[in-house]
Design a protein around this motif. Structure first.
Motif, short mmCIF file in Angstrom:
data_model
loop_
_atom_site.label_atom_id
_atom_site.label_comp_id
_atom_site.label_asym_id
_atom_site.label_seq_id
_atom_site.Cartn_x
_atom_site.Cartn_y
_atom_site.Cartn_z
N THR A 154 0.84 -1.21 0.00
CA THR A 154 0.00 0.00 0.00
C THR A 154 0.87 1.25 0.00
N GLU A 155 2.00 1.23 0.76
CA GLU A 155 2.89 2.38 0.79
C GLU A 155 3.52 2.61 -0.58
N TYR A 156 3.92 1.52 -1.27
CA TYR A 156 4.46 1.67 -2.63
C TYR A 156 3.40 2.24 -3.57
N PHE A 157 2.16 1.79 -3.39
CA PHE A 157 1.05 2.26 -4.26
C PHE A 157 0.85 3.77 -4.06
N LEU A 158 0.92 4.24 -2.77
CA LEU A 158 0.73 5.66 -2.50
C LEU A 158 1.88 6.48 -3.09
N GLN A 159 3.05 5.86 -3.22
CA GLN A 159 4.20 6.56 -3.79
C GLN A 159 4.35 6.28 -5.29
N THR A 160 3.29 5.68 -5.88
CA THR A 160 3.21 5.38 -7.34
C THR A 160 4.34 4.46 -7.79
N LYS A 161 4.79 3.59 -6.87
CA LYS A 161 5.74 2.55 -7.27
C LYS A 161 4.90 1.32 -7.58
N LEU A 162 4.26 1.36 -8.78
CA LEU A 162 3.18 0.44 -9.10
C LEU A 162 3.66 -1.00 -9.26
#
Length: 867
Positions: free
Chosen positions: A798-806
């Protein structure tokens, strides 16, 4: 001739003056008339006859009698010559017949030159004088009849002061008899005399000399040459007895391997000098030297006196310093202070490095402190010295071999212990010494070893053989014999054979009653044993009756504060607890503790065990704070008596930590988190003083402390506590251990809580690092197949998703779902939560069909959970 006639006429006229014309007070005049005195002549004649005067006017009072005497003296004084018909104050008309004589008024005494009456002592002066003299006589007579020295200096000073004060009072009052009044110089004279008598008598009376009476008497007895000659041979005998007693008292003595040696760690009671030591001590006279008297005091369990005598012996240099150090160590050994005795024994060994007795004493002390390696080294060294001696002492070798067996037994090296005991038995059989105390001791230890190995039949048989041997050497009323009977009853209880234990205890009680009577103190010990068996069987009524009976006998014969009375109260409290009579149980146990606290310092261990009993009572009632208080007091006593490193101290410390953790958990459950935090920190602090083998208790406290922090949202403090707990687990158990994995999961969760705080504060980089650490901790601890690992992956995704590290986010979501499906199943709520987040991710990245399919699966899982 005319002048003489005139004088006689004047005297006759004066004698006829009526009493009521003398100027006396009306009341006094009336009393004189009642006494039959009507004229001045009658009054003067009565005064001349002193006895008749006192008889008639004695009730008038002292002042009235003085007034009467002054008036009579004034009126009876001869008048100066004057012309006829002329009075000193003027002409007087001659009386005519039938006319009364005119009143004559007396002039003041000063104008008439009349001397003052002599001083008469008052009543109070007589009382003071007689009292002072009487007290002096009584005190002097008492001291003469008593004819004994007064050792209390305060009492002597009081007596001196009292006698001096009485002498001063006597000196101030006696001048009254000498007609010295209290006016003018007479008062100063009286005060000066009183002060002089006080000072004189105070400094003239004897003073207390700074000498001990017993020492004075002993020195007086030894002044004559005949006594010196008589005691010369006796001194040599005393030296021989002292040498034997020294061996018997020290832990390395010749009889040390007998049954008086306590090897059961469950019975940490104070050791007492042996029967043989008491017999030797009785042969030492009271006028022996200080060193011999110190050994005598140790054998008679007068440890405070022993310390005093040893200090005196060291000052006088009566014996070698090593012997004094050894005796000092023995005092602390019997006082249950092994740490202090260790210091003295080391000093003695430094002065006499080859003394086997000192070596064994030091080894036994190391053994009591659970310092097995040091004890083994000393015994091995002593064994080599004995074996190298041309006159090999097989008895000393038996003792040393037996001690080696005991060391191995306490180290739980049972095979090695049995080997040593068998070697000792073989040595005794080789020399034909099979009926002595040493053989009984070796067999007893072998029996105890088999009991430890759960071979009860073999163990009890061997102990029975030891008892048969001691039947010939031990009196049936000795402490050792009583211990054997107690031991058998206790062992049958431990084996669950309560019927057999009851049979032996009842048999023992019958024998004791027949031999010593029902009210003998030795009988009460058997009563307590039988009562404990009854209590174990659930027959608490019988147990209570026996304990009360024993308590009554002990209180009547020993007084209310004797240690045996404390034991009875403690036993009675335990029975009350089983009967759920909680108020009576608490009162009895507290009474027992009160007695122990007034007992000798050397008996403090008994107080420690009484606190343990009371703590158990509180613990069983869920009164954890009270139980903690008892455990703390018990630990304080054990630490002071046995030292911090002793096993019994260590056991009590662990018990206290457990109570604190339980108490803190209850506080946390009641949402009293700050109190819980303080309690957990306290438990951790105590646990840190324990050896490495108990470090996991620190980790346990840290886990509970972290939970308390988390409840207060102190996530960073919780994370630090979890991290330390994990490190302790890794060091103690290794990274692959189950408990290490649990600690890793706690730390991972704490890291995620801290990461959430960083995310809320907008610190994306720090948040990501914490989530990554959370995942790596679980991977390090091999927790990939645990649901907690799936949660950590989900948070990081989820943290990667919020930082657009898809790409990284999608990979972690898939990995998290796989972990959940393998650990908790495909229809678990964890799968639904992660799948919902993954659906949001898919929709954001334009993968609508996959997102719809994921959302349908979430709905299906939730529906199944509702059903």
């Amino acid at each position: 001739m005319d002048e003489d006639r005139n004088s006689n006429d004047a005297g006759n006229l004066k004698s006829q003056v009526p009493i009521d014309q003398l100027g006396l007070k009306s009341a006094l005049t009336r009393k004189l008339k009642q006494a039959g005195i009507k004229t001045l002549g009658q009054l003067a004649s009565e005064i001349g006859d002193e006895r008749a005067f006192e008889k008639k006017v004695g009730g008038l009072g002292k002042e009235n009698r003085r007034s009467i005497r002054r008036v009579v003296a004034a009126y009876s004084a001869p008048a100066p010559a004057a012309p006829a018909g002329v009075s000193p104050s003027g002409p007087v008309p001659a009386p005519t017949s039938g006319q009364p004589l005119p009143p004559i008024v007396a002039a003041p005494p000063a104008t008439q030159g009349i001397p003052a009456a002599p001083y008469q002592p008052a009543l109070w002066e007589k009382i003071c004088a007689y009292s002072g003299a009487g007290i002096i006589l009584v005190l002097a007579g008492f001291l003469l009849v008593r004819n004994e020295p007064i050792t209390d200096a305060n009492l002597v000073v009081t007596l001196r002061t009292l006698m001096s004060v009485c002498a001063a009072v006597l000196g101030a009052a006696i001048p009254g008899f000498l007609h010295i009044s209290l006016s003018g110089k007479g008062q100063a004279l009286r005060a000066g005399g009183a002060l002089a008598l006080f000072v004189l008598t105070y400094w003239a009376t004897p003073k207390v000399l700074p000498l001990k009476i017993e020492a004075q008497l002993d020195s007086i007895k030894q002044d004559t040459e005949s006594i010196k000659a008589d005691t010369k041979g006796t001194r040599r005998d005393v030296a021989e007895i002292a040498a034997l007693l020294r061996k018997e008292l020290s832990p390395g003595g010749a009889e040390e391997a007998d049954l008086t040696t306590e090897i059961d760690l469950r019975k940490m009671l104070r050791k007492r000098p042996s029967r043989r030591a008491k017999e030797l001590a009785s042969e030492i006279p009271n006028d022996a030297n200080a060193y011999a008297l110190a050994l005598k005091a140790i054998a008679e369990d007068r440890l405070a006196d022993a310390r005093t005598y040893l200090g005196l012996a060291q000052e006088k240099r009566e014996t070698e310093l090593a012997n004094i150090y050894l005796a000092q160590g023995d005092v602390d050994y019997y006082a249950q202070r092994p740490a202090e005795s260790l210091v003295w024994y080391k000093k003695a060994l430094h002065l006499q490095p080859d003394d086997v007795t000192i070596m064994v004493a030091l080894a036994m002390t190391h053994l009591a402190l659970t310092q097995y390696q040091e004890a083994t080294h000393l015994v091995q060294r002593a064994t080599k010295i004995v074996q190298s001696d041309s006159k090999e002492d097989y008895r000393r070798l038996v003792v040393l071999t037996d001690v080696m067996g005991t060391i191995a037994l306490k180290e739980r090296k049972y095979k090695e212990a049995e080997t040593h005991y068998r070697q000792a038995e073989s040595l005794l059989r080789k020399h034909g010494d099979v009926k002595g105390r040493l053989m009984a001791g070796v067999l007893f230890h072998l029996g105890y070893l088999n009991l430890e190995l759960q071979k009860r039949d073999v163990g009890l048989k061997l102990i029975g053989e030891a008892i048969e041997i001691d039947k010939e050497t031990l009196p049936k009323d000795s402490e050792e014999w009583s211990r054997y009977l107690d031991f058998f009853v206790t062992e049958y209880q431990s084996a669950g054979k309560l019927g057999k234990a009851q049979e032996l205890a009842e048999m023992s009680l019958d024998l004791m009653k027949k031999k010593y009577g029902p009210d003998d103190l030795r009988t009460t010990a058997t009563m307590n044993n039988l009562a404990e068996v009854y209590a174990e069987q659930g027959k608490t009524g019988k147990a209570e009756e026996l304990h009360k009976q024993a308590l009554s006998i002990r209180e009547r014969q020993l007084g209310p504060i004797h240690p045996l009375v404390a034991v009875s109260y403690q036993n009675l409290g335990s029975v009350y607890g089983k009967q759920k009579k909680y108020a009576e149980a608490e009162a009895a146990l507290k009474h027992s503790i009160g007695i122990w606290e007034k007992a000798e310092p050397a008996d403090a261990l008994y107080a420690a065990f009484a606190y343990e009993k009371l703590g158990e009572f509180y613990f069983n009632q869920d009164k954890n704070p009270e139980a903690v208080d008892c455990a703390e007091k018990q630990l304080q006593i054990l630490t002071s008596q046995l030292g911090k490193s002793h096993k019994e101290t260590e056991r009590c410390t662990v018990h206290l930590i457990g109570l604190l953790l339980k108490c803190g958990s209850k506080q946390a459950k009641d949402e009293n988190f700050r109190a819980a935090e303080r309690t957990f920190k306290r438990a951790i602090g105590i646990a840190e003083s324990l050896p490495e083998s108990h470090r996991l208790m620190i980790a346990q406290g840290l886990d509970l402390l972290a939970f308390s922090y988390a409840q207060e949202h102190k996530f960073r403090d919780a994370e630090a506590a979890c991290k330390r707990a994990y490190e302790i687990h890794v060091k103690a158990l290794g990274p692959a251990h189950e408990l290490t994995g649990e600690a890793a999961r706690h730390w991972s969760l704490a890291l995620r809580f801290v990461a959430g705080e960083e995310r809320a504060a907008g610190n994306a980089r720090e948040c990501q690092a914490l989530f990554e650490k959370s995942v790596s901790v679980l991977e390090e601890a091999k927790q990939e197949k645990h649901a907690e690992y799936g949660k950590a992956l989900d948070c990081l995704a989820t943290e990667y998703f919020l930082q657009t590290k898809l790409d990284a986010a999608e990979s972690l979501y898939k990995k998290s779902l796989k972990v959940f499906e393998e650990t908790v199943g495909p229809n678990h709520k964890f799968v639904a939560i992660t799948l919902g987040r993954y659906a949001q991710f898919l929709r954001k990245t334009g993968k609508v069909e996959q997102a719809n399919a994921a959302e349908k699966r979430v709905e299906s899982i939730l529906m199944s959970l509702k059903e």
